[in-house]
Design a protein around this motif. Structure first.
Motif: not given
Length: 166
Positions: A1-4, A86-88, A144-146
């Motif tokens: 789910p991380g990609f989406w 994706q703030g980093s 959600g660690n990915d």
């Protein structure tokens, strides 16, 4: 789910906000961003906002008419933008900040409430953070660690007035 989630944050939240509320120049800027593979993020939630995320906004954008800039500041740790997917790694960011102008006496500022701003948080060539911005990883989460979830702090970071979305 991380990609989406990353895809949705960049294209729907960040760039979708610009398509819906941006000037022609801002929309053209995201077209250039997409050509170079830039990633966007959406900075709404503040660390201590809780369930009132978006209603409680302490990050400030002070208009400086002399320089035609907004000065973004995070007054305390509780006002840091938080849970920023994706703030980093993002290049650009839609930031929700409390727009302030100076009073006629210039001794105080007047709040005009939360507004959206489109700012470059990284240099497009070197990928270095913009001056006076700090970003950190939230670390291990319960799930959600990915995902890259970050906090963002503004230390009197300056951006042109053209970054204000309509």
């Amino acid at each position: 789910p991380g990609f989406w989630i990353r895809f949705s944050v960049s294209y729907n939240l960040c760039y979708g906000t610009i398509v819906a509320n941006g000037s022609n120049a801002q929309v053209e800027a995201i077209e250039r961003d997409q050509e170079r593979g830039a990633i966007g993020c959406f900075a709404l939630t503040e660390r201590l906002a809780g369930v009132q995320s978006g209603l409680v906004v302490h990050t400030k954008a002070l208009l400086c008419p002399e320089t035609q800039e907004f000065v973004f500041s995070t007054p305390d740790r509780g006002a840091e933008k938080f849970w920023i997917s994706q703030g980093s790694t993002a290049d650009t960011c839609v930031v929700i900040a409390d727009l302030h102008t100076r009073s006629i006496e210039k001794e105080q500022t007047i709040s005009h409430g939360p507004h959206a701003f489109f700012i470059p948080i990284r240099d497009p060539h070197s990928f270095a953070l913009a001056p006076r911005i700090e970003i950190g990883d939230m670390g291990v989460k319960t799930t959600g660690n990915d995902l890259d979830n970050a906090w963002i702090r503004f230390n009197d970071a300056r951006f042109p007035t053209s970054c204000l979305l309509s």
